[in-house]
Design an enzyme around this catalytic site. Structure first.
Site, PDB file in Angstrom:
ATOM      1  N   GLU A 158     -37.515  15.959  21.972  1.00 21.83           N
ATOM      2  CA  GLU A 158     -38.633  16.049  21.032  1.00 21.83           C
ATOM      3  C   GLU A 158     -39.921  16.543  21.696  1.00 21.83           C
ATOM      4  O   GLU A 158     -40.943  15.843  21.742  1.00 21.83           O
ATOM      5  CB  GLU A 158     -38.864  14.690  20.359  1.00 21.83           C
ATOM      6  CG  GLU A 158     -37.706  14.244  19.498  1.00 21.83           C
ATOM      7  CD  GLU A 158     -37.954  12.942  18.756  1.00 21.83           C
ATOM      8  OE1 GLU A 158     -37.268  12.684  17.755  1.00 21.83           O
ATOM      9  OE2 GLU A 158     -38.832  12.162  19.199  1.00 21.83           O
ATOM     10  N   GLU A 314     -30.270  13.516  15.682  1.00 23.92           N
ATOM     11  CA  GLU A 314     -30.616  12.102  15.512  1.00 23.92           C
ATOM     12  C   GLU A 314     -30.774  11.791  14.037  1.00 23.92           C
ATOM     13  O   GLU A 314     -31.349  12.561  13.269  1.00 23.92           O
ATOM     14  CB  GLU A 314     -31.929  11.750  16.222  1.00 23.92           C
ATOM     15  CG  GLU A 314     -31.877  11.703  17.727  1.00 23.92           C
ATOM     16  CD  GLU A 314     -33.207  11.227  18.323  1.00 23.92           C
ATOM     17  OE1 GLU A 314     -33.974  10.543  17.609  1.00 23.92           O
ATOM     18  OE2 GLU A 314     -33.472  11.565  19.484  1.00 23.92           O
TER      19      GLU A 314
END
Length: 691
Positions: A158, A314
């Protein structure tokens, strides 16, 4: 014609199903690893992401590397038929590095250097940090690139944020020199004669700062572009040693829900496969339609970045621990939300996390294995059940979404819109506007791509351009030619206002689109939250639409220059002025919507008529119940329809006359499909698609 991509990894030519796995948190208890293997098999998981935040275990002190624990984990996983996305650990550096090399820590906008802690608290320009990452990734690549467990590289985690240290200031100046060449060109592009801000030396240029310069919009826009480019450059730096050892292993970096700080359209060019992390706030309203359409838009965005299947890297098998209200997923929702990702093009369903952490900030975040440590939980059974479902869907793997409609969405336009200091600084709602248009197509069952200004338009019969405030001259010419050649374009208010430098077009709005839309937007009115106007359809308009609708937030006063009026304002001093127009141009048409209409029903009605008129592909030739979506993937021989019930109640879906079967059970399905609350079904039919 085949419309199928190969599996992301030839080692695992099925849907990938698994989670982020952090065995380094449990090395004190070797029995945990053996138990995890047993549970992974029970959960029908076949892949894990390993090593994402493992730097402290891999290099506990500078130059001292410990591999035994990771060797053991990878060997045991692959021995049991479970594969690995092996991560580079650059998302969080060890404490010894921050202490010895403080330059690796980020400097904030106020020029204050951070203390050690958090994630992504590092400078992406720092020579020390880049060298440490290169060394770590080189060693990982040398040791594991040909390990039988490893499918590919999960690079960092991320990416996001920015640094304002002197290294970054120098890099920003170099970036600007390469872009503009001279200070004169930069001053012209940034319009620095405003407030006497003209730069006379490159050393005077700094990043935007709350105690310095923040009001030069071209400056702000270029800083955001630089931060994005520098992050992509760092990613390329990360993968260079990985590719040098084994160029065949794919590299990905997990992206985030409509993330503001990075231009993912540019980032996607650097990754081999797009992956992203989806965390919907389910059950916040009686109907899931708003949340479902927002995440459908995101799925379509990430699929459209490379026009091929992506990875859901995710998601949560239950609740999060960071949302304002962390609701449990209701029965059926785990399957429903996971199949939504697959329906829009994901070839994986993966979770954060496999086993709940015992301590720190994510100890209450959802996981496949709860703190109790066994399989006898509702969440575990939901995951295992989905794993069985994915095993029945293998023929869907690699198939495409055959979109003939597209929505234009670019990051630099987004940055410019939200920085504009224009008509509505208390909420211009750019993203919400884009998704409101998208939601109408979603509700109609129209497959839709989310594209950028530089993408090809050839395959699309319908193109929607909401609030394209930043519009390059070349983009205007491209859209004009698209319509001229027979395309249908819909443009909204607050479009064609500035160029790529955030300098206003001097030819009247919508700038380069003025000719093709056949209108001139003279001025724009901003309404208070409690204000409204109205849109009333003209009698005998070509679309055959009737009624009146509420207009709020933004209203443009436009003049027709060849366009035909379809609807007019109902009140205020511009009552009777056009608010919706159509202009026939060449072989195509350009619609212009001059105000934001409040009701979703307006957009559904408008696009239903335009879709019918243009022949844009719909998944199902029937009217769908509110809150039920039908998504489609195809291999060119068969279509796979995902019928998903987000309505919050039972739903009946009328099917057309074609022959359908349930892909999981093989049973014939005819005439009508009944879905329970949060119900989901995958249907198969012979294809009629020809794209």
């Amino acid at each position: 014609m085949t419309m199928k991509f190969p599996a992301i990894s030839g080692k695992l030519p099925v849907f990938m199903h698994g989670a982020d796995y952090n065995p380094e948190q449990w090395l004190h208890d070797p029995a945990i690893l053996q138990e995890d293997i047993r549970l992974m098999k029970l959960a029908n998981c076949n892949v894990m992401s390993v090593g994402i935040f493992s730097w402290g275990k891999l290099e506990p002190e500078e130059g001292v590397f410990t591999w035994d624990w990771l060797d053991q984990v990878l060997d045991l996983l692959v021995k049991n038929g479970i594969y690995v996305w092996l991560a580079t650990p650059s998302g969080a550096r060890p404490a010894w590095m921050s202490e010895k090399y403080p330059e690796v820590l980020r400097v904030e906008k106020n020029r204050q250097r951070n203390l050690h802690g958090m994630r992504h608290n590092h400078c992406l320009t720092s020579p020390v940090y880049r060298e440490k990452v290169r060394m770590m990734n080189s060693k990982l690549a040398e040791r594991y690139s040909f390990h039988p467990a490893v499918l590919g590289w999960h690079v960092s985690n991320e990416y996001g944020g920015e640094c304002h240290c002197e290294y970054c200031q120098d890099a920003f100046r170099s970036w600007l020199k390469q872009k503009y060449g001279t200070l004169e060109a930069l001053n012209q592009a940034w319009w620095t004669t405003f407030w006497s801000h003209t730069f006379t030396s490159w050393s005077q240029v700094e990043s935007p700062a709350p105690h310095g310069e923040m009001m030069v919009h071209g400056h702000n826009l270029d800083w955001r572009r630089f931060v994005s480019d520098q992050t992509i450059d760092f990613f390329r730096h990360e993968i260079q040693p990985l590719k040098a050892v084994n160029p065949d292993l794919p590299c990905t970096a997990n992206m985030m829900d409509l993330f503001y700080g990075l231009d993912y359209r540019e980032f996607a060019k650097a990754v081999d496969v797009v992956s992203w992390d989806a965390y919907p706030t389910w059950h916040s309203e009686s109907s899931e339609t708003g949340v479902a359409s927002w995440f459908a838009f995101n799925h379509d965005l990430f699929r459209s970045l490379k026009k091929k299947p992506f990875m859901l890297m995710e998601s949560t098998p239950s609740q999060t621990n960071w949302q304002r209200t962390s609701k449990l997923k209701r029965p059926g929702m785990h399957r429903l939300s996971s199949l939504q990702a697959v329906a829009h093009g994901s070839d994986t369903v993966q979770y954060f996390q496999w086993r709940k952490s015992r301590g720190s900030s994510e100890k209450f975040h959802g996981a496949v294995v709860d703190h109790v440590g066994h399989e006898h939980t509702r969440v575990f059974q939901d995951v295992a059940s989905l794993g069985r479902t994915l095993g029945e869907l293998t023929e869907v793997l690699g198939t495409t979404v055959p979109a003939e409609a597209a929505i234009l969405f670019d990051w630099d336009n987004r940055w410019a819109v939200l920085d504009a200091q224009g008509p509505r600084n208390g909420g211009i709602h750019y993203e919400e506007t884009v998704v409101q248009h998208y939601r109408a197509l979603w509700q109609l069952g129209v497959p839709t791509d989310i594209i950028g200004a530089f993408d090809s338009l050839n395959r699309y019969k319908l193109l929607i351009a909401p609030m394209v405030y930043l519009l390059r001259e070349e983009t205007g010419r491209k859209l004009t030619e698209y319509v001229k050649q027979g395309g249908t374009l819909l443009v909204t208010y607050w479009s064609g206002v500035v160029d790529e430098h955030d300098l206003c077009h001097l030819t009247g709005c919508p700038g380069p689109l003025r000719e093709v839309t056949g209108i001139w937007a003279e001025e724009i009115d901003s309404l208070h939250d409690h204000d409204h106007n109205g849109l009333i359809f003209q009698q005998e308009n070509p679309l055959g639409l009737k009624g009146s609708y509420t207009v709020h937030e933004l209203c443009e006063r436009i003049h027709c220059e060849g366009a035909e009026i379809l609807a007019a304002y109902s009140s205020d001093f511009y009552a009777g002025d056009p608010v919706l127009t159509v202009n026939r141009f060449g072989e195509g048409k350009a619609y212009y919507l001059a105000a934001r209409v409040k009701e979703d029903e307006f957009y559904e009605m408008l696009y239903a008529r335009i879709v019918s008129e243009t022949g844009v592909l719909k998944c199902l030739d029937s009217t769908l119940p509110k809150g039920v979506s039908v998504e489609m993937r195809t291999d060119g021989t068969h279509d796979y329809l995902f019928v998903l019930n987000f309505s919050g109640q039972e739903a009946l879906v009328d099917l057309d006359d074609r022959a359908y079967s349930d892909l999981e059970s093989g049973q014939v399905v005819q005439h009508r499909l009944q879905l329970p609350v949060h119900g989901s079904t995958v249907l198969k039919r012979k294809t009629l698609v020809n794209v």
